[in-house]
Design an enzyme around this catalytic site. Sequence first.
Site, PDB file in Angstrom:
ATOM      1  N   HIS A  93      -2.388   3.644  -4.490  1.00 44.90           N
ATOM      2  CA  HIS A  93      -2.155   2.911  -3.455  1.00 44.90           C
ATOM      3  C   HIS A  93      -0.934   2.627  -3.916  1.00 44.90           C
ATOM      4  O   HIS A  93       0.107   1.485  -3.426  1.00 44.90           O
ATOM      5  CB  HIS A  93      -3.124   1.775  -2.948  1.00 44.90           C
TER       6      HIS A  93
ATOM      7  N   GLU B 246      -9.801   3.220  -5.258  1.00 40.81           N
ATOM      8  CA  GLU B 246      -8.880   4.240  -4.885  1.00 40.81           C
ATOM      9  C   GLU B 246      -8.275   5.223  -6.025  1.00 40.81           C
ATOM     10  O   GLU B 246      -7.062   5.716  -5.386  1.00 40.81           O
ATOM     11  CB  GLU B 246      -8.919   4.433  -3.383  1.00 40.81           C
TER      12      GLU B 246
ATOM     13  N   ASP C  66       1.273  -1.477  -0.054  1.00 38.34           N
ATOM     14  CA  ASP C  66      -0.465  -0.113  -0.093  1.00 38.34           C
ATOM     15  C   ASP C  66       1.084   0.774  -0.456  1.00 38.34           C
ATOM     16  O   ASP C  66       2.029   0.813  -0.280  1.00 38.34           O
ATOM     17  CB  ASP C  66      -0.809   0.261   0.941  1.00 38.34           C
TER      18      ASP C  66
END
Length: 763
Positions: free
Chosen positions: A268, A331, A198
């Site tokens: 990410h 995202e 991440d």
Amino acid sequence: MSSILRSAAAIVAAAVVLPAPALAAQAFAVTPAPARLTPQKGALRLGAGDAVWIAPGDAEARLAAQWLVDTIAVTRGVRLVVKEGAATAATGGVVLTRGGPEGEGYTLDVSSHRAEIRAKDRAGLFYGAVSLWQLAAPSRGGAPLRVQAVRIDDAPRFAWRGLMLDTARHYRSPQVIKRIIDGMASLKLNTLHWHLTDDQGWRLEIKKYPKLTEHGAWRQPAGAAGLTTSGQAVRYGGVYTQDQAREIVAYAAARNITVVPEIEMPGHAQAAISSYPALGTRPAAEKVMADWGVYPDIFNVDDATFAFLEDVLDEVMAIFPSPYIHVGGDEALKTQWEASPAIQAKIKALGLPDEHALQSYFIQRIEKHLNAKGRRLIGWDEILEGGLAPNATVMSWRGLEGAVAAAKQGHDTVLAPGPVLYFDHRQSTSPDEPPGRGKLSTLKTVYTFDAEPSELTPEQHKHVLGVEATLFSEHIRTDERAVTMLFPRLAALAENAWTPRQDQSWDRFVDRLPATLGRLSDLDLVHDSVPFEPQAAFATPGETIGVQLDTGLQIGQVRYTTDGGEPTPVSPAYKAPLALKPGVELKARTFLDQYPLGRTRAWAVTPETALTRRSQQLARCTENLLLNLEDDGANAMGERGTFMLDILNPCWIWKNVDLTNGARLTVTVGQLPFNFQLGNKLDPLPVRPASRPEGELEVRFGCKGPRLATVPLTEAARNSALTELQVDVPGRGVGDLCFTFASRAIEPMWALYSVRIAPNATR
């Protein structure tokens, strides 16, 4: 414990460990509940040296048998032995035989003569062994074991019964991962989704790209936690070598658990891009960043970047034999792609309409590589945007919309919606809940979650593979806290995913809780006991003080004492608010029949206790992004406070306060780093202007009313832990007290820990 950190409702007893009779009393307390359980007459006794029989050369049956032997030895103190041989009618002990149900299904027959587990496949043999272990309770006084005679015919509701474990934000030791796997296996969960990369860290060793872990696995925490007492930067993180990862995969496989690795892309990706800047779309930060939230950093779409990702995935696939490889896809902010001439030229050259279509191109290109290696791609529901890859499976986290859309398009899907299946959310409203996200995900909401979207036809429902709980770990700092957040909610998820929907019963699940919690304790898995524990709400003090006791879960019976003694199953049952004289010590505990659930809670019934509130007990002015945050600055005892706040608008309300004669307030405050990336939000958050550089605490009569007091934060600014402030407010009548902070910058972010009111008798 310091007076500042001591809750008004102090915890006075350690977590309960259920005695053996508590398990023996519930002869059929199998969790998750089997599809069919038929009690029989008699009971089987198993003692040391009794055999667990398997067919000669059956390696898969041996794995299940050895797990049963080892687990009974560790948790029950009785050592059985595995033996090979052909079972006859006279064979006693435990017999594992092939035949009967396929897949994960099994039949378990227990008579006074022997226990027989029948299943065609390895998974069924293992789950039959799990049920037998759950049924095997010590006889009075210990060994030998006694198993009530029963027939169980069982198979799971869903094929995918999973847990996502985030080790990127906070590294989890291999030892605790194995303990979590043990807990999963004991509940018949079969998929560990391992979130390995991440923005805040890259955890898995990739031999071709060593900087991913040499650099990308380490960061300096934000705020006071990022510095030693001597002012040196803290290096925080951790790495899983490929050998360690293989060991965890093998450990899980022996317990019928598949480990699905996740390598995040195209977003990410800050830790990866910081390690290899050529992968990014803009100049990269030199270090791995420590903010939570969503960074805009995103992989570019150069051929060299795809070559890098394919190399990484090849090494990942060599470690993880899972049919699925998770590529994230969530995202992925498009601002850098929008601003990049090179990316815009690529979009035009590919004939794509926009950046969403470019992400679809990205995912489809990765899918082709995985498919060529015999693997399947799975990703979060954003991979639907711009067009879904042909063979992709969708994991739906933003509600159920992604799952519904995928199933209607003929794609498989896994349900993992927040907040109900996001186990980083708190489990009750108690101030003693561990840090995490602020919405509620309770044991009951997990149990009653409906995994059959009504929008789907029966044929489309076949694409719902199952359900998965997620444990994102931004605010879950320690290994033990991670375990506490998982259990007992994983037991509720397991029964939801295994037991036929029409046979699920919250009341029967609750009846089996003592046995379920006892087995978790046997496996050294500490569960969150706070949701079972009474909370106290106090009325305005007078000659007596009214006390209302409540548990958010409404399980069992609260029993209490007022003489300082420990509550027992025969102590008075709480049925209505109490009127107690000041000075009484009130203790309360929850019991399910005679079994304690949670710890004893104690309160000194005084005006000070009645007029004290923690931030979790106050209303918030808004709840846009609600978090239960841990202070980054520990006190001299190493303790940290927790604060419930909306980070976009830190503001707290104590409603209906009587300020007829004014009052003195003791307000305990702390400071937090504002280490939150807010995605595409470019405008700075508003701050209330302060007249002093260090900022001020503001107290108002109503959030839009007059300011009653302003208190400098001079002392608090020098203290990274908690600080008490004294505030005198004038008489105003009855109304709401509103607490905010004024400052010249968003960081540090000031937060309220607690408020105590001392009314003035006259003014």
